[in-house]
Design a protein around this motif. Structure first.
Motif, PDB file in Angstrom:
ATOM      1  N   GLN A 176     -18.742  -7.332   9.376  1.00 33.46           N
ATOM      2  CA  GLN A 176     -18.068  -7.768  10.600  1.00 33.46           C
ATOM      3  C   GLN A 176     -18.652  -7.051  11.816  1.00 33.46           C
ATOM      4  O   GLN A 176     -18.909  -7.679  12.852  1.00 33.46           O
ATOM      5  CB  GLN A 176     -16.570  -7.480  10.511  1.00 33.46           C
ATOM      6  CG  GLN A 176     -15.817  -7.853  11.795  1.00 33.46           C
ATOM      7  CD  GLN A 176     -14.416  -7.318  11.835  1.00 33.46           C
ATOM      8  OE1 GLN A 176     -13.672  -7.441  10.877  1.00 33.46           O
ATOM      9  NE2 GLN A 176     -14.034  -6.712  12.951  1.00 33.46           N
ATOM     10  N   ASN A 196     -12.591 -11.315  16.885  1.00 34.96           N
ATOM     11  CA  ASN A 196     -12.188 -12.264  15.842  1.00 34.96           C
ATOM     12  C   ASN A 196     -13.328 -12.997  15.140  1.00 34.96           C
ATOM     13  O   ASN A 196     -13.156 -14.116  14.666  1.00 34.96           O
ATOM     14  CB  ASN A 196     -11.177 -13.275  16.390  1.00 34.96           C
ATOM     15  CG  ASN A 196      -9.853 -12.617  16.767  1.00 34.96           C
ATOM     16  OD1 ASN A 196      -9.629 -11.452  16.460  1.00 34.96           O
ATOM     17  ND2 ASN A 196      -8.992 -13.360  17.428  1.00 34.96           N
ATOM     18  N   ILE A 198     -15.364 -13.465  11.795  1.00 38.44           N
ATOM     19  CA  ILE A 198     -14.841 -13.367  10.429  1.00 38.44           C
ATOM     20  C   ILE A 198     -15.981 -13.238   9.429  1.00 38.44           C
ATOM     21  O   ILE A 198     -17.019 -13.894   9.574  1.00 38.44           O
ATOM     22  CB  ILE A 198     -14.005 -14.626  10.066  1.00 38.44           C
ATOM     23  CG1 ILE A 198     -12.819 -14.783  11.009  1.00 38.44           C
ATOM     24  CG2 ILE A 198     -13.525 -14.552   8.612  1.00 38.44           C
ATOM     25  CD1 ILE A 198     -12.118 -16.131  10.881  1.00 38.44           C
ATOM     26  N   TRP A 200     -16.246 -14.051   5.522  1.00 40.06           N
ATOM     27  CA  TRP A 200     -15.570 -14.653   4.371  1.00 40.06           C
ATOM     28  C   TRP A 200     -16.325 -14.285   3.087  1.00 40.06           C
ATOM     29  O   TRP A 200     -17.556 -14.298   3.045  1.00 40.06           O
ATOM     30  CB  TRP A 200     -15.554 -16.177   4.470  1.00 40.06           C
ATOM     31  CG  TRP A 200     -14.860 -16.790   5.650  1.00 40.06           C
ATOM     32  CD1 TRP A 200     -15.435 -17.176   6.835  1.00 40.06           C
ATOM     33  CD2 TRP A 200     -13.479 -17.113   5.758  1.00 40.06           C
ATOM     34  NE1 TRP A 200     -14.491 -17.724   7.664  1.00 40.06           N
ATOM     35  CE2 TRP A 200     -13.275 -17.709   7.035  1.00 40.06           C
ATOM     36  CE3 TRP A 200     -12.374 -16.977   4.903  1.00 40.06           C
ATOM     37  CZ2 TRP A 200     -12.026 -18.150   7.468  1.00 40.06           C
ATOM     38  CZ3 TRP A 200     -11.127 -17.414   5.330  1.00 40.06           C
ATOM     39  CH2 TRP A 200     -10.960 -17.997   6.600  1.00 40.06           C
ATOM     40  N   ASP A 210     -18.722 -15.943  10.166  1.00 40.46           N
ATOM     41  CA  ASP A 210     -18.173 -17.127  10.824  1.00 40.46           C
ATOM     42  C   ASP A 210     -17.779 -16.795  12.263  1.00 40.46           C
ATOM     43  O   ASP A 210     -16.868 -16.003  12.504  1.00 40.46           O
ATOM     44  CB  ASP A 210     -16.949 -17.592  10.018  1.00 40.46           C
ATOM     45  CG  ASP A 210     -16.278 -18.828  10.585  1.00 40.46           C
ATOM     46  OD1 ASP A 210     -16.829 -19.448  11.512  1.00 40.46           O
ATOM     47  OD2 ASP A 210     -15.186 -19.168  10.082  1.00 40.46           O
ATOM     48  N   TRP A 282      -7.708 -10.045  14.683  1.00 44.03           N
ATOM     49  CA  TRP A 282      -7.776  -9.821  13.243  1.00 44.03           C
ATOM     50  C   TRP A 282      -9.086  -9.159  12.869  1.00 44.03           C
ATOM     51  O   TRP A 282     -10.015  -9.085  13.675  1.00 44.03           O
ATOM     52  CB  TRP A 282      -7.570 -11.124  12.474  1.00 44.03           C
ATOM     53  CG  TRP A 282      -8.515 -12.233  12.818  1.00 44.03           C
ATOM     54  CD1 TRP A 282      -9.829 -12.330  12.487  1.00 44.03           C
ATOM     55  CD2 TRP A 282      -8.206 -13.445  13.531  1.00 44.03           C
ATOM     56  NE1 TRP A 282     -10.369 -13.504  12.947  1.00 44.03           N
ATOM     57  CE2 TRP A 282      -9.390 -14.216  13.583  1.00 44.03           C
ATOM     58  CE3 TRP A 282      -7.032 -13.956  14.115  1.00 44.03           C
ATOM     59  CZ2 TRP A 282      -9.438 -15.460  14.206  1.00 44.03           C
ATOM     60  CZ3 TRP A 282      -7.085 -15.194  14.737  1.00 44.03           C
ATOM     61  CH2 TRP A 282      -8.270 -15.924  14.786  1.00 44.03           C
ATOM     62  N   SER A 284     -11.744  -8.300   9.194  1.00 40.10           N
ATOM     63  CA  SER A 284     -12.107  -8.815   7.870  1.00 40.10           C
ATOM     64  C   SER A 284     -11.969  -7.719   6.821  1.00 40.10           C
ATOM     65  O   SER A 284     -12.474  -6.613   7.004  1.00 40.10           O
ATOM     66  CB  SER A 284     -13.550  -9.337   7.882  1.00 40.10           C
ATOM     67  OG  SER A 284     -13.676 -10.420   8.777  1.00 40.10           O
ATOM     68  N   SER A 302     -13.087 -11.626   0.927  1.00 38.95           N
ATOM     69  CA  SER A 302     -12.901 -11.209   2.315  1.00 38.95           C
ATOM     70  C   SER A 302     -12.285 -12.337   3.137  1.00 38.95           C
ATOM     71  O   SER A 302     -12.832 -13.447   3.207  1.00 38.95           O
ATOM     72  CB  SER A 302     -14.230 -10.785   2.935  1.00 38.95           C
ATOM     73  OG  SER A 302     -14.037 -10.335   4.265  1.00 38.95           O
ATOM     74  N   PRO A 304      -9.886 -13.043   7.002  1.00 39.60           N
ATOM     75  CA  PRO A 304      -9.378 -12.437   8.232  1.00 39.60           C
ATOM     76  C   PRO A 304      -7.937 -12.007   8.004  1.00 39.60           C
ATOM     77  O   PRO A 304      -7.125 -12.759   7.451  1.00 39.60           O
ATOM     78  CB  PRO A 304      -9.468 -13.586   9.245  1.00 39.60           C
ATOM     79  CG  PRO A 304      -9.341 -14.830   8.414  1.00 39.60           C
ATOM     80  CD  PRO A 304      -9.992 -14.520   7.095  1.00 39.60           C
TER      81      PRO A 304
END
Length: 349
Positions: A176, A196, A198, A200, A210, A282, A284, A302, A304
């Motif tokens: 992140q 924010n 992310i 994943w 992302d 948020w 990750s 993983s 958020p």
């Protein structure tokens, strides 16, 4: 055990009223721990009013090196650091700990397949899971840094049945942070202006960085990152591949894996878990999947998460397009394969 001072001394410690918490770091003589330990002792992770007792776990051959690390910790002269306990015994290391940084693991060597790495680490995290189960606080927060981190966290949690599964997490904060820095560089803003992004999935080359839900503050106005970048090809290919391959690029240049940045990320991860995230933001974290976003259950994936009062919740109802869905499917498949391999290894021992 080395006692550095006590709370009733006359050197200003009385302004720090909290009782110390026990914090364990495994692989404590290694490079990541070397950068992490200062953050812990200085109050960057658990706060400026939280004293700590450090438990430093490593293998016998590393204890002389660890002696040198302890000398440096003593020489820092930091008032939050109360006791230091070096040990090779997990039962000593995990006694009544409130937070655990599981950094030590078998490193991947040239020619080693991922399944070989899983086999080498399965026993390590089985032993540590059992020690946590028997000796740690039941509300202990466990962060697995040692790779393959997601599946190591899964192994560890399954051997600590008395501790809630949600207390075991894997670090994707390094990814992140890398993604946030890459976006900031592209947009020519400071990293704190990007929020924010992310990560994943797995902490591996299948992860999906992302930026679709990320925002950037430009000249006092908050805008969606995709609209400001205005280049889907860069976001979906160049950016994704850069983050996926960043660890390998560091190894290629440095001839060693990420250490300083990994330690910073570990501190970031635990600090946010301990203190919380800001409203509307948020981070990750690799956590046990509850089926959110169609991800298979019982893998450490993983997502958020937003954090309040020491508890994280997976951020829900984010729109996932077909491109992102294919990436999530790919990385979850890898994690299911790792789980199967880890099960096979453990059942054959």
């Amino acid at each position: 055990m080395r006692i550095l001072s006590s709370s009733d001394s006359e050197d200003g410690w009385t302004s720090i009223p909290s009782e110390p918490i026990n914090v364990v770091v495994t692989g404590a003589a290694g490079q990541i721990a070397y950068s992490l330990l200062y953050q812990l002792a200085a109050g960057s992770v658990f706060g400026p009013n939280q004293p700590i007792n450090l438990r430093l776990l490593d293998i016998p051959v590393m204890m002389t090196v660890l002696d040198g690390v302890i000398m440096e910790l003593e020489d820092l002269a930091l008032p939050l650091l109360r006791e230091i306990t070096p040990t090779t015994d997990p039962n000593v290391a995990f006694k009544n700990v409130a937070a655990a940084f599981l950094v030590g693991s078998m490193p991947r060597k040239e020619g080693m397949e991922r399944k070989d790495l899983l086999a080498a680490n399965a026993e390590i995290f089985k032993v540590q899971g059992k020690a946590l189960d028997q000796h740690a606080r039941k509300d202990v927060k466990v962060l697995v840094v040692g790779n393959p981190a997601n599946t190591n966290a899964w192994i560890c949690s399954h051997h600590a049945p008395s501790i809630p599964k949600e207390n075991f997490t894997a670090m994707t904060r390094l990814d992140q942070n890398r993604a946030q820095a890459a976006l900031a560089a592209r947009l020519n803003v400071s990293v704190d202006k990007v929020k924010n992004v992310i990560i994943w999935g797995n902490h591996s080359s299948t992860q999906y960085p992302d930026a679709a839900h990320a925002t950037v503050n430009v000249q006092g106005s908050t805008k969606p990152v995709p609209s400001v970048v205005n280049d889907d090809n860069w976001l979906n290919i160049t950016f994704v591949e850069k983050i996926q391959k960043r660890g390998a690029a560091v190894i290629s240049a440095r001839k060693m894996s990420s250490a300083m940045s990994a330690a910073k990320a570990a501190g970031d991860h635990m600090r946010d878990w301990w203190i919380g995230t800001k409203p509307g933001e948020w981070v990750s974290m690799g956590v046990l999947s509850d089926g959110s976003y169609g991800i298979p259950r019982d893998i450490v994936f993983s997502f958020p998460v937003a954090i309040e009062n020491g508890q994280y919740k997976i951020v829900q109802e984010l729109q996932i397009n077909d491109f992102a869905r294919s990436k999530l499917s790919n990385t979850s498949k890898e994690l299911e394969e790792e789980r199967t391999e880890a099960n096979n290894v453990l059942q054959n021992k």
